[in-house]
Design a protein around this motif. Structure first.
Motif, PDB file in Angstrom:
ATOM      1  N   SER A 252       0.865  -1.181   0.000  1.00  0.00           N
ATOM      2  CA  SER A 252       0.000   0.000   0.000  1.00  0.00           C
ATOM      3  C   SER A 252       0.896   1.224   0.000  1.00  0.00           C
ATOM      4  CB  SER A 252      -0.903   0.005   1.235  1.00  0.00           C
ATOM      5  OG  SER A 252      -1.868  -1.015   1.129  1.00  0.00           O
ATOM      6  N   VAL A 253       0.869   1.959  -1.068  1.00  0.00           N
ATOM      7  CA  VAL A 253       1.806   3.065  -1.268  1.00  0.00           C
ATOM      8  C   VAL A 253       1.071   4.396  -1.123  1.00  0.00           C
ATOM      9  CG1 VAL A 253       3.445   4.119  -2.871  1.00  0.00           C
ATOM     10  CG2 VAL A 253       3.157   1.628  -2.829  1.00  0.00           C
ATOM     11  N   PRO A 254       1.544   5.276  -0.250  1.00  0.00           N
ATOM     12  CA  PRO A 254       0.873   6.569  -0.075  1.00  0.00           C
ATOM     13  C   PRO A 254       1.170   7.523  -1.224  1.00  0.00           C
ATOM     14  CG  PRO A 254       2.857   6.510   1.261  1.00  0.00           C
ATOM     15  CD  PRO A 254       2.713   5.136   0.633  1.00  0.00           C
TER      16      PRO A 254
ATOM     17  N   GLU B 113      12.116   4.100   3.995  1.00  0.00           N
ATOM     18  CA  GLU B 113      13.552   4.180   3.683  1.00  0.00           C
ATOM     19  C   GLU B 113      13.825   5.193   2.574  1.00  0.00           C
ATOM     20  OE1 GLU B 113      16.101   2.878   5.049  1.00  0.00           O
ATOM     21  OE2 GLU B 113      15.483   1.068   6.129  1.00  0.00           O
TER      22      GLU B 113
ATOM     23  N   ASP C  15      -3.398   8.742   6.700  1.00  0.00           N
ATOM     24  CA  ASP C  15      -2.148   8.110   6.283  1.00  0.00           C
ATOM     25  C   ASP C  15      -1.036   9.148   6.374  1.00  0.00           C
ATOM     26  OD1 ASP C  15      -0.518   6.099   5.377  1.00  0.00           O
ATOM     27  OD2 ASP C  15      -1.000   6.386   3.257  1.00  0.00           O
TER      28      ASP C  15
ATOM     29  N   ASP D  23       7.583   1.002   5.683  1.00  0.00           N
ATOM     30  CA  ASP D  23       8.882   1.310   5.082  1.00  0.00           C
ATOM     31  C   ASP D  23       8.921   2.754   4.617  1.00  0.00           C
ATOM     32  OD1 ASP D  23      10.920   1.693   3.139  1.00  0.00           O
ATOM     33  OD2 ASP D  23      10.995  -0.441   2.703  1.00  0.00           O
TER      34      ASP D  23
ATOM     35  N   GLU E 217       7.952  11.832  -1.302  1.00  0.00           N
ATOM     36  CA  GLU E 217       9.186  11.467  -0.602  1.00  0.00           C
ATOM     37  C   GLU E 217       9.258   9.970  -0.319  1.00  0.00           C
ATOM     38  OE1 GLU E 217       9.268  13.908   2.856  1.00  0.00           O
ATOM     39  OE2 GLU E 217       9.972  15.652   1.754  1.00  0.00           O
ATOM     40  N   ASN E 218       8.185   9.232  -0.628  1.00  0.00           N
ATOM     41  CA  ASN E 218       8.162   7.787  -0.412  1.00  0.00           C
ATOM     42  C   ASN E 218       8.860   7.102  -1.590  1.00  0.00           C
ATOM     43  OD1 ASN E 218       6.790   5.081  -1.068  1.00  0.00           O
ATOM     44  ND2 ASN E 218       6.284   5.399   1.090  1.00  0.00           N
ATOM     45  N   ARG E 219       9.765   6.178  -1.320  1.00  0.00           N
ATOM     46  CA  ARG E 219      10.578   5.603  -2.398  1.00  0.00           C
ATOM     47  C   ARG E 219       9.751   4.712  -3.328  1.00  0.00           C
ATOM     48  NH1 ARG E 219      13.281   0.438  -1.304  1.00  0.00           N
ATOM     49  NH2 ARG E 219      12.409  -0.519   0.550  1.00  0.00           N
ATOM     50  N   HIS E 220       8.697   4.078  -2.801  1.00  0.00           N
ATOM     51  CA  HIS E 220       7.852   3.266  -3.673  1.00  0.00           C
ATOM     52  C   HIS E 220       6.998   4.152  -4.582  1.00  0.00           C
ATOM     53  CE1 HIS E 220       8.785   0.423  -0.322  1.00  0.00           C
ATOM     54  NE2 HIS E 220       8.990  -0.374  -1.344  1.00  0.00           N
TER      55      HIS E 220
ATOM     56  N   ARG F 169      10.299   9.056   8.859  1.00  0.00           N
ATOM     57  CA  ARG F 169      10.855  10.130   8.043  1.00  0.00           C
ATOM     58  C   ARG F 169       9.776  10.745   7.167  1.00  0.00           C
ATOM     59  NH1 ARG F 169      12.465  10.569   2.779  1.00  0.00           N
ATOM     60  NH2 ARG F 169      11.851   8.417   2.397  1.00  0.00           N
ATOM     61  N   THR F 170       8.978   9.894   6.552  1.00  0.00           N
ATOM     62  CA  THR F 170       7.876  10.336   5.712  1.00  0.00           C
ATOM     63  C   THR F 170       6.797   9.260   5.759  1.00  0.00           C
ATOM     64  OG1 THR F 170       7.320  11.221   3.523  1.00  0.00           O
ATOM     65  CG2 THR F 170       8.749   9.282   3.588  1.00  0.00           C
ATOM     66  N   THR F 171       5.689   9.479   5.112  1.00  0.00           N
ATOM     67  CA  THR F 171       4.613   8.487   5.129  1.00  0.00           C
ATOM     68  C   THR F 171       5.132   7.163   4.559  1.00  0.00           C
ATOM     69  OG1 THR F 171       3.055  10.274   4.743  1.00  0.00           O
ATOM     70  CG2 THR F 171       2.247   8.023   4.445  1.00  0.00           C
ATOM     71  N   PRO F 172       5.022   6.090   5.320  1.00  0.00           N
ATOM     72  CA  PRO F 172       5.620   4.836   4.855  1.00  0.00           C
ATOM     73  C   PRO F 172       4.718   4.031   3.931  1.00  0.00           C
ATOM     74  CG  PRO F 172       4.734   4.531   7.044  1.00  0.00           C
ATOM     75  CD  PRO F 172       4.495   5.975   6.688  1.00  0.00           C
ATOM     76  N   THR F 173       5.343   3.211   3.118  1.00  0.00           N
ATOM     77  CA  THR F 173       4.640   2.141   2.414  1.00  0.00           C
ATOM     78  C   THR F 173       4.351   1.039   3.414  1.00  0.00           C
ATOM     79  OG1 THR F 173       5.797   2.621   0.354  1.00  0.00           O
ATOM     80  CG2 THR F 173       4.870   0.417   0.586  1.00  0.00           C
ATOM     81  N   LYS F 174       3.185   0.400   3.263  1.00  0.00           N
ATOM     82  CA  LYS F 174       2.810  -0.643   4.211  1.00  0.00           C
ATOM     83  C   LYS F 174       2.511  -1.960   3.501  1.00  0.00           C
ATOM     84  CE  LYS F 174       0.270   2.707   5.400  1.00  0.00           C
ATOM     85  NZ  LYS F 174       1.223   3.802   5.135  1.00  0.00           N
TER      86      LYS F 174
ATOM     87  N   ASN G  98       2.787  10.253  -1.698  1.00  0.00           N
ATOM     88  CA  ASN G  98       3.783  11.089  -1.034  1.00  0.00           C
ATOM     89  C   ASN G  98       5.066  11.029  -1.854  1.00  0.00           C
ATOM     90  OD1 ASN G  98       5.955  11.926   0.696  1.00  0.00           O
ATOM     91  ND2 ASN G  98       4.538  11.762   2.410  1.00  0.00           N
TER      92      ASN G  98
ATOM     93  N   ASP H  99      14.610  16.120   4.272  1.00  0.00           N
ATOM     94  CA  ASP H  99      14.656  14.717   4.675  1.00  0.00           C
ATOM     95  C   ASP H  99      14.802  13.757   3.492  1.00  0.00           C
ATOM     96  OD1 ASP H  99      12.181  14.854   3.549  1.00  0.00           O
ATOM     97  OD2 ASP H  99      11.060  14.502   5.393  1.00  0.00           O
TER      98      ASP H  99
END
Lengths: 60, 384
Positions: free
Chosen positions: A31-33, B383, B348, B381, A37-40, B306-311, A35, B195
């Protein structure tokens, strides 16, 4: 990141697009937000730029 | 009680090195960033929230030790484990081990394999990169491999597309060796004060011809990543590579490895990754079993990300169920089922999340019923 499919997620309260379901080639689902800044999320944008198509089935 | 000797060689500037000639050090003698001077997080490999073994690795991923990213392409197949094989008498308990299980002795031009760590720019403003006062950075680590020869370490400025490479030599097969490499300060290209991933350190292990043209770029430059001279660690299934005690610090010499308490180390790692087991949420008067779906309560993370994570969630214990599903059980245990988490989130952030699964058809409870929702093995995550 070996992306298989990406599908938009929608919030059922207001029907707004609020994330992605990312499925890798090993069938793991993420589940990817929404965002930047999220790497996914970044990987999805690169995948789309390389020709990937996001599945979109908005709620009726 | 035995004596404890620590090296402060690159930290003592207020009164000069002569201040410790008699072996006594006072705070007046010491300046510089002593606590948390190690830019590397989890350099002793003591935290491995994702697990201590991963097999069949052929691509980029965080696998075992927190914060250490293994990136590769067309470089064979590998097993990554957390090992108890460590340098004797140095205080380390764990090392990061790579074991080649399928070799690639004939690399493609673009073959690559690196072990990386990535750093936020906001934590590195003190190195003054991009100014005339830019600090040198010194990388030290313990390494061991059966494969002797030249290896490359690289610093990458991800904000400005600049990098610098240095070589080191593994001299004796199957022997722990401590390596120290100093990178000069870079007077060009300031790091972003945010960040995002600003600086990265690479330990090269496999480099195809794309990365091996010309001479090694040993000063800061804007060319492609350079790994000239790097041995091919993927050329045999006999090959192994271990590393621990990784430290990157400002200055031109290496101080002793900065050991941190386990809880401090874990908390630093949890800014980027958190693992939870069996999260149970009580849902009162839930809308379950109709087309309006389920709203979960907000779940608050142990530490802010750090930021909104993947889950990634699993509906069965031990990662054995389906990912991105949760288990739903009536309070009287009369019925249990699983449902897709396919509605995304109505909350989220980097502190908490709450799920709306809008088109569930669980059929175990109706509008106004209560239930317990369970997530097994939740990974979050954020990262770099």
């Amino acid at each position: 990141m070996n992306i298989n499919t990406v599908e938009k997620l929608y919030n059922g309260i207001n029907n707004q697009h609020n994330g992605y379901e990312l499925i890798l080639q090993d069938d793991t689902k993420f589940s990817v937000p929404l965002n930047s800044e999220n790497r996914h999320y970044q990987a999805i944008q690169e995948w789309v730029a390389d020709g990937g198509t996001v599945i979109d089935n908005p709620p009726e | 009680m035995g004596s404890i000797t620590r090296s402060f060689a690159n930290l003592i500037t207020a009164n000069g090195p002569s201040a410790v000639a008699d072996g006594s050090v006072t705070t007046a003698d010491i300046s510089g960033n002593i606590n948390f001077r190690n830019i590397i997080i989890n350099g002793d490999m003591s935290i491995a929230q994702r697990g201590t073994s991963a097999t069949g690795l052929t691509g980029g991923a965080y696998n075992t030790a927190d914060r250490f990213y293994l990136n590769m392409g067309t470089a064979g197949t590998w097993t990554n484990t957390i090992s108890t094989d460590v340098p004797t008498g140095q205080g380390f308990a764990k090392s990061f081990k790579l074991d080649c299980t399928t070799a690639n002795a004939s690399l493609s031009a673009g073959s690559y394999m690196t072990v990386q760590q990535r750093f936020e720019g906001q934590n590195l403003q003190y190195i003054k990169k991009g100014t005339s006062s830019a600090e040198s950075l010194t990388l030290s680590f313990w390494v061991k491999s059966n494969k002797t020869g030249t290896y490359i370490a690289l610093l990458k400025d991800n904000d400005n597309g600049r990098d610098i490479s240095k070589s080191y030599t593994i001299s004796s097969a199957d022997t722990w060796e401590k390596k120290t490499i100093t990178f000069p300060g870079d007077t060009s290209g300031a790091l972003d004060n945010d960040d995002g991933a600003s600086l990265m350190v690479y330990f090269w292990l496999v480099a195809g011809s794309t990365y091996q043209s010309g001479s090694l770029q040993t000063s800061w430059n804007s060319t492609d990543d350079s790994a000239v001279g790097q041995v091919n660690l993927a050329d045999s299934t006999d090959n192994e590579w271990y590393i621990t005690g990784v430290q990157l610090e400002a200055g031109t010499s290496a101080s002793d490895f900065e050991f941190l308490p386990h809880d401090v180390n874990l908390k630093r790692c949890e800014r980027y990754f958190q693992y939870y087991h069996e999260i149970r949420m009580y849902v009162s008067l839930a809308r379950i079993g109709d087309t309006s779906g389920i709203w979960t309560p907000s779940f608050y993370y142990r530490n802010k990300f750090r930021t909104t994570p993947t889950k990634v969630y699993y509906d069965t214990d031990g990662y054995s169920g389906n990912s991105n599903r949760m288990r739903v059980m009536r309070l009287d245990s009369s019925n249990t089922t699983t449902t897709n988490i396919n509605g995304g989130f109505y909350e989220d952030t980097n502190t908490d999340f709450a799920i709306n699964s809008y088109n569930t058809s669980t059929g175990i409870a109706g509008y106004g019923d209560s239930a317990i929702l369970t997530f097994y093995d939740l990974e979050a995550d954020a990262e770099l």
